[in-house]
Design a protein around this motif. Structure first.
Motif, PDB file in Angstrom:
ATOM      1  N   ALA A 271       0.829  -1.209   0.000  1.00 61.44           N
ATOM      2  CA  ALA A 271       0.000   0.000   0.000  1.00 61.44           C
ATOM      3  C   ALA A 271       0.865   1.262   0.000  1.00 61.44           C
ATOM      4  CB  ALA A 271      -0.938  -0.001   1.204  1.00 61.44           C
ATOM      5  N   ALA A 272       1.938   1.254   0.773  1.00 67.20           N
ATOM      6  CA  ALA A 272       2.847   2.405   0.802  1.00 67.20           C
ATOM      7  C   ALA A 272       3.478   2.623  -0.567  1.00 67.20           C
ATOM      8  CB  ALA A 272       3.927   2.204   1.862  1.00 67.20           C
ATOM      9  N   LEU A 273       3.881   1.551  -1.215  1.00 66.94           N
ATOM     10  CA  LEU A 273       4.456   1.675  -2.563  1.00 66.94           C
ATOM     11  C   LEU A 273       3.430   2.209  -3.556  1.00 66.94           C
ATOM     12  CD1 LEU A 273       6.609  -1.568  -2.768  1.00 66.94           C
ATOM     13  CD2 LEU A 273       7.418   0.797  -2.568  1.00 66.94           C
ATOM     14  N   GLY A 274       2.182   1.781  -3.414  1.00 66.93           N
ATOM     15  CA  GLY A 274       1.131   2.291  -4.293  1.00 66.93           C
ATOM     16  C   GLY A 274       0.908   3.783  -4.138  1.00 66.93           C
ATOM     17  N   VAL A 275       0.879   4.240  -2.901  1.00 62.23           N
ATOM     18  CA  VAL A 275       0.728   5.685  -2.661  1.00 62.23           C
ATOM     19  C   VAL A 275       1.944   6.431  -3.205  1.00 62.23           C
ATOM     20  CG1 VAL A 275       0.482   7.477  -0.905  1.00 62.23           C
ATOM     21  CG2 VAL A 275      -0.725   5.317  -0.636  1.00 62.23           C
TER      22      VAL A 275
ATOM     23  N   PRO B 226       0.137  16.276  -1.007  1.00 65.33           N
ATOM     24  CA  PRO B 226       0.975  17.300  -0.374  1.00 65.33           C
ATOM     25  C   PRO B 226       2.433  17.129  -0.779  1.00 65.33           C
ATOM     26  CG  PRO B 226       0.241  15.675   1.235  1.00 65.33           C
ATOM     27  CD  PRO B 226      -0.428  15.342  -0.061  1.00 65.33           C
ATOM     28  N   ALA B 227       3.256  18.105  -0.455  1.00 65.24           N
ATOM     29  CA  ALA B 227       4.675  18.048  -0.827  1.00 65.24           C
ATOM     30  C   ALA B 227       5.354  16.807  -0.246  1.00 65.24           C
ATOM     31  CB  ALA B 227       5.389  19.308  -0.342  1.00 65.24           C
ATOM     32  N   ILE B 228       5.001  16.442   0.951  1.00 64.09           N
ATOM     33  CA  ILE B 228       5.492  15.204   1.558  1.00 64.09           C
ATOM     34  C   ILE B 228       4.251  14.400   1.943  1.00 64.09           C
ATOM     35  CG2 ILE B 228       6.786  14.168   3.450  1.00 64.09           C
ATOM     36  CD1 ILE B 228       8.412  16.748   3.576  1.00 64.09           C
ATOM     37  N   PRO B 229       3.903  13.374   1.135  1.00 62.90           N
ATOM     38  CA  PRO B 229       2.668  12.628   1.422  1.00 62.90           C
ATOM     39  C   PRO B 229       2.805  11.786   2.689  1.00 62.90           C
ATOM     40  CG  PRO B 229       3.839  11.629  -0.408  1.00 62.90           C
ATOM     41  CD  PRO B 229       4.582  12.890  -0.057  1.00 62.90           C
ATOM     42  N   PRO B 230       1.841  11.883   3.589  1.00 60.87           N
ATOM     43  CA  PRO B 230       1.940  11.139   4.843  1.00 60.87           C
ATOM     44  C   PRO B 230       1.652   9.648   4.706  1.00 60.87           C
ATOM     45  CG  PRO B 230      -0.097  12.371   4.794  1.00 60.87           C
ATOM     46  CD  PRO B 230       0.672  12.761   3.566  1.00 60.87           C
ATOM     47  N   GLY B 231       0.917   9.250   3.689  1.00 62.07           N
ATOM     48  CA  GLY B 231       0.527   7.851   3.537  1.00 62.07           C
ATOM     49  C   GLY B 231       1.681   6.871   3.535  1.00 62.07           C
ATOM     50  N   PRO B 232       2.690   7.050   2.669  1.00 62.14           N
ATOM     51  CA  PRO B 232       3.799   6.105   2.666  1.00 62.14           C
ATOM     52  C   PRO B 232       4.586   6.105   3.978  1.00 62.14           C
ATOM     53  CG  PRO B 232       3.828   7.417   0.663  1.00 62.14           C
ATOM     54  CD  PRO B 232       2.780   7.992   1.562  1.00 62.14           C
ATOM     55  N   ILE B 233       4.652   7.248   4.628  1.00 56.19           N
ATOM     56  CA  ILE B 233       5.380   7.329   5.897  1.00 56.19           C
ATOM     57  C   ILE B 233       4.624   6.554   6.978  1.00 56.19           C
ATOM     58  CG2 ILE B 233       6.198   8.890   7.700  1.00 56.19           C
ATOM     59  CD1 ILE B 233       6.512  11.000   5.399  1.00 56.19           C
ATOM     60  N   ILE B 234       3.325   6.793   7.085  1.00 57.81           N
ATOM     61  CA  ILE B 234       2.509   6.103   8.089  1.00 57.81           C
ATOM     62  C   ILE B 234       2.537   4.595   7.859  1.00 57.81           C
ATOM     63  CG2 ILE B 234       0.127   5.758   8.886  1.00 57.81           C
ATOM     64  CD1 ILE B 234      -0.309   8.775   8.214  1.00 57.81           C
ATOM     65  N   LEU B 235       2.307   4.189   6.616  1.00 58.01           N
ATOM     66  CA  LEU B 235       2.261   2.757   6.306  1.00 58.01           C
ATOM     67  C   LEU B 235       3.629   2.098   6.450  1.00 58.01           C
ATOM     68  CD1 LEU B 235      -0.110   3.030   3.220  1.00 58.01           C
ATOM     69  CD2 LEU B 235      -0.698   2.084   5.454  1.00 58.01           C
ATOM     70  N   GLY B 236       4.668   2.784   6.013  1.00 59.61           N
ATOM     71  CA  GLY B 236       6.017   2.228   6.117  1.00 59.61           C
ATOM     72  C   GLY B 236       6.479   2.072   7.545  1.00 59.61           C
TER      73      GLY B 236
ATOM     74  N   VAL C 187      -5.447   5.105   6.818  1.00 59.35           N
ATOM     75  CA  VAL C 187      -5.187   5.460   5.413  1.00 59.35           C
ATOM     76  C   VAL C 187      -6.381   5.081   4.540  1.00 59.35           C
ATOM     77  CG1 VAL C 187      -3.678   5.015   3.438  1.00 59.35           C
ATOM     78  CG2 VAL C 187      -2.698   5.377   5.705  1.00 59.35           C
ATOM     79  N   THR C 188      -7.031   3.961   4.833  1.00 59.16           N
ATOM     80  CA  THR C 188      -8.225   3.572   4.073  1.00 59.16           C
ATOM     81  C   THR C 188      -9.323   4.614   4.252  1.00 59.16           C
ATOM     82  OG1 THR C 188      -7.712   1.220   4.310  1.00 59.16           O
ATOM     83  CG2 THR C 188      -9.977   1.786   3.761  1.00 59.16           C
ATOM     84  N   GLY C 189      -9.570   5.012   5.481  1.00 58.46           N
ATOM     85  CA  GLY C 189     -10.588   6.026   5.737  1.00 58.46           C
ATOM     86  C   GLY C 189     -10.271   7.342   5.060  1.00 58.46           C
TER      87      GLY C 189
ATOM     88  N   GLY D 192      -0.678   2.473  -9.513  1.00 56.45           N
ATOM     89  CA  GLY D 192      -0.448   2.941  -8.144  1.00 56.45           C
ATOM     90  C   GLY D 192      -1.685   2.782  -7.283  1.00 56.45           C
ATOM     91  N   ALA D 193      -2.855   3.116  -7.841  1.00 53.49           N
ATOM     92  CA  ALA D 193      -4.103   2.971  -7.087  1.00 53.49           C
ATOM     93  C   ALA D 193      -4.415   1.507  -6.805  1.00 53.49           C
ATOM     94  CB  ALA D 193      -5.253   3.624  -7.848  1.00 53.49           C
ATOM     95  N   VAL D 194      -4.170   0.634  -7.785  1.00 53.07           N
ATOM     96  CA  VAL D 194      -4.407  -0.797  -7.577  1.00 53.07           C
ATOM     97  C   VAL D 194      -3.462  -1.340  -6.505  1.00 53.07           C
ATOM     98  CG1 VAL D 194      -4.192  -3.074  -8.660  1.00 53.07           C
ATOM     99  CG2 VAL D 194      -5.406  -1.242  -9.840  1.00 53.07           C
ATOM    100  N   LEU D 195      -2.195  -0.953  -6.559  1.00 54.29           N
ATOM    101  CA  LEU D 195      -1.253  -1.379  -5.523  1.00 54.29           C
ATOM    102  C   LEU D 195      -1.704  -0.900  -4.143  1.00 54.29           C
ATOM    103  CD1 LEU D 195       2.288  -0.823  -7.071  1.00 54.29           C
ATOM    104  CD2 LEU D 195       1.341  -2.968  -6.247  1.00 54.29           C
ATOM    105  N   GLN D 196      -2.066   0.364  -4.062  1.00 52.13           N
ATOM    106  CA  GLN D 196      -2.480   0.927  -2.778  1.00 52.13           C
ATOM    107  C   GLN D 196      -3.675   0.180  -2.207  1.00 52.13           C
ATOM    108  OE1 GLN D 196      -3.793   5.000  -2.883  1.00 52.13           O
ATOM    109  NE2 GLN D 196      -4.526   4.943  -0.775  1.00 52.13           N
TER     110      GLN D 196
END
Length: 128
Positions: A21-25, A37-47, A73-75, A98-102
């Motif tokens: 999911a992090a790789l997809g985001v 955003p300039a630094i997306p929080p999704g990959p950081i949170i998931l990683g 992240v799903t919500g 990317g969306a499918v991976l996420q």
């Protein structure tokens, strides 16, 4: 308290789902999907959640951290709402992949995370 060996496959699936999911985001961010955003929080949170789940294999609470990260992240993705347009348009393969991976990673993380938490926190002697 240590977990028993029955939750190990679910723990590994949870961590792999979080990483996918992090790789997809990250793919969506790198190909220039608008609205990130300039630094997306999704990959950081998931990683970070995946690292915690894998780094502390003898503890139960990291499973909850991983599941909460996947739910968060799903919500956020569902509330934001543009996922449906990205998933519905495979013509833009980079964005679509990317969306499918996420979302496939999140689905795996949600299911395996719920199973891992259930297995880790069940009462001793409970009927399976």
């Amino acid at each position: 308290m240590a977990t028993d060996s029955s939750s190990i496959p679910a723990r590994i699936a949870l961590a792999l789902g979080l990483v996918v999911a992090a790789l997809g985001v990250l793919v969506q961010f790198l190909v220039g999907v608008p609205g990130f955003p300039a630094i997306p929080p999704g990959p950081i949170i998931l990683g970070v959640a995946a690292i915690v789940v894998l780094a502390l294999p003898r503890r139960r609470w990291p499973l909850v951290v991983g599941l909460v990260a996947a739910v968060f992240v799903t919500g956020g993705g569902l509330i934001e709402g543009s996922v449906w347009g990205r998933l519905a348009d495979p013509a833009t393969f980079d964005v679509w992949s990317g969306a499918v991976l996420q979302w496939s990673g999140l689905l795996v993380a949600l299911i395996s995370g719920a199973l891992a938490v259930r297995l880790a926190y069940r009462r001793p002697g409970a009927v399976r």
